[in-house]
Scaffold this active site. Structure first.
Site, PDB file in Angstrom:
ATOM      1  N   GLY A   1       0.836  -1.210   0.000  1.00  0.00           N
ATOM      2  CA  GLY A   1       0.000   0.000   0.000  1.00  0.00           C
ATOM      3  C   GLY A   1       0.863   1.250   0.000  1.00  0.00           C
TER       4      GLY A   1
ATOM      5  N   ASP B   1       5.507  -4.848   6.002  1.00  0.00           N
ATOM      6  CA  ASP B   1       5.859  -6.101   6.640  1.00  0.00           C
ATOM      7  C   ASP B   1       5.810  -7.308   5.684  1.00  0.00           C
ATOM      8  OD1 ASP B   1       6.102  -7.861   9.012  1.00  0.00           O
ATOM      9  OD2 ASP B   1       4.150  -8.501   8.278  1.00  0.00           O
TER      10      ASP B   1
ATOM     11  N   ILE C   1       1.646   3.284   6.672  1.00  0.00           N
ATOM     12  CA  ILE C   1       0.920   4.188   7.567  1.00  0.00           C
ATOM     13  C   ILE C   1       0.591   3.485   8.883  1.00  0.00           C
ATOM     14  CG2 ILE C   1      -0.056   5.566   5.684  1.00  0.00           C
ATOM     15  CD1 ILE C   1      -2.787   4.208   6.303  1.00  0.00           C
ATOM     16  N   ASP C   2       0.600   2.149   8.875  1.00  0.00           N
ATOM     17  CA  ASP C   2       0.220   1.404  10.083  1.00  0.00           C
ATOM     18  C   ASP C   2       1.291   1.486  11.176  1.00  0.00           C
ATOM     19  OD1 ASP C   2      -1.820   0.655   8.381  1.00  0.00           O
ATOM     20  OD2 ASP C   2      -0.917  -1.282   7.906  1.00  0.00           O
TER      21      ASP C   2
ATOM     22  N   GLU D   1      -9.722   0.384  12.423  1.00  0.00           N
ATOM     23  CA  GLU D   1     -10.538  -0.454  11.530  1.00  0.00           C
ATOM     24  C   GLU D   1     -10.666  -1.916  11.961  1.00  0.00           C
ATOM     25  OE1 GLU D   1      -8.625  -0.439   7.672  1.00  0.00           O
ATOM     26  OE2 GLU D   1      -6.740  -1.151   8.487  1.00  0.00           O
TER      27      GLU D   1
END
Ligand code: F6P
Length: 363
Positions: A12, A114, A139-140, A235
């Site tokens: 992403g 990851d 972004i995580d 989420e």
């Protein structure tokens, strides 16, 4: 022919990728290399002909510091769809090795999350010929051993700015507004952006919550005269009445990921049981764009420069990390030994949220 290094972005996208590419280009050029941008991630090396662009001064100008996305494109599905089509990991490794040889690369900078880190580790197993430097982006912010990965801090800016917009309508209509944010199985975006935007309730996958206490906290916001309430929820949060559909949307095993949707709307229906009006805003992919924040520009620049230094020194198999205000490296094989980073009770912002009286679950 000039010596060549390849660079690719995989998984992403997020803000800061172009800052990495620009810095890598400048350093590569200064050390006498040509930098090839491999298009759409790892798949570029497996395709015939190999899809790449030669990076130039014109492409890698200062706008790259500001603009989100990846000028060399990114891909999230190739691995899983290739495995689904019957190819084994060994086949994939061979395809990628072939591409690397064909391009006569001296090294490869891989900017990924990851999942890609685990794939790159497999590629490196028993392959001393590959010279790879890995830059964590997501972004995580769930890559271990680094305080920040590329993109996380810009996503916080986006979420905080959205919550500020939502706050004014929450006030005008005296509503409880639920803001659902990304982050996959980690609550970093929700926790950090929730605190920075003054949320009343922050729900993250790491800490279980009691829905009655959520409702009580909402009611408290209306009984203490404030008359609106902001809930930030990650989420992947679940509760006894709400489970994510674990159907594997992307196909196969560890390289795929599940889509998380719906917890925000579920909370709205529960909050409405109190008689308080509530709405949900799911921020979604806006969190991956926007004007790149200064910290992501700085981090991207440090990582991009150092990745090329490592390749030039033929130090392969390292992940670039930033912690305690210093640039560090660690073996890819060591980073992937531990599970992804998540929030815990020692996290300073978790402690801060509790001290602020924000409801963050039953901890
Ligand atoms: O891993 C980054 C991320 O943005 C997650 O926060 C989110 O769950 C996922 O990617 C969304 O993926 P996609 O772009 O495939 O919908």
């Amino acid at each position: 022919m000039k010596k060549r290094i390849g660079i690719l972005t995989v998984g992403g996208d997020c803000s800061g990728l172009n800052s990495v590419i620009r810095a890598a280009f400048i350093r590569a050029k200064n050390l006498g290399y040509e930098l090839l941008g491999l298009k759409r991630g790892i798949r570029a090396l497996a395709n015939d002909p190999i899809d790449f662009i030669k990076l130039t001064d014109k492409l890698c100008n200062e706008d790259m510091l500001t603009n989100s996305g990846s000028i060399i494109l990114s891909d999230t599905k190739w691995m899983s769809s290739t495995i689904e089509s019957g190819k084994s990991i060994e086949d994939i490794k061979n395809m990628i090795h072939e591409g690397y040889k064909k391009l006569e690369l001296e090294g490869l900078v891989c900017v990924g999350g990851d999942g890609s880190l685990r794939l790159i580790n497999e590629l490196l197993i028993k392959n001393e010929n590959l010279n790879i430097a890995f830059i964590p982006k997501t972004i995580d912010n769930d890559v271990n051993y680094t305080d920040y990965s590329i993109g996380f801090q810009t996503s916080l800016e986006v979420v905080v700015s959205a919550v500020e917009n939502i706050r004014s309508t929450a006030k005008s209509h005296e509503r409880a507004m639920v803001v659902e944010v990304m982050g996959r199985d980690a609550g970093f975006i929700a926790m950090y952006a929730g605190i920075a935007s003054g949320a009343d309730i922050i729900l993250v996958p790491e800490f279980k919550y009691d829905i009655e206490k959520v409702k009580n906290k909402v009611k408290e916001c209306f009984s203490n005269g404030k008359n609106y309430c902001i809930v930030v929820v990650a989420e992947s949060v679940e509760d006894s009445d709400f489970k994510h559909n674990v159907e594997n949307v992307d196909g196969v095993m560890k390289y795929s990921h599940l889509a998380y949707r719906g917890i925000g709307q579920h909370l709205v229906s529960k909050i409405k049981e109190t008689g308080i009006e509530s709405r949900c805003v799911t921020l979604g992919h806006v969190q991956r764009g926007g004007k790149t924040c200064i910290n992501d520009r700085l981090l991207g620049t440090l990582f991009g420069l150092e990745a090329i230094n490592l390749i030039d020194k033929k130090v392969s198999g390292k992940v670039l990390l930033f912690s305690e205000n210093r640039l560090k490296t660690m073996n890819i094989s060591d980073v992937i030994k531990s599970v992804n980073k998540v929030l815990d009770l020692n996290n300073e912002y978790v402690k801060a949220a509790r001290n602020l009286g924000v409801y963050i679950g039953e901890i």
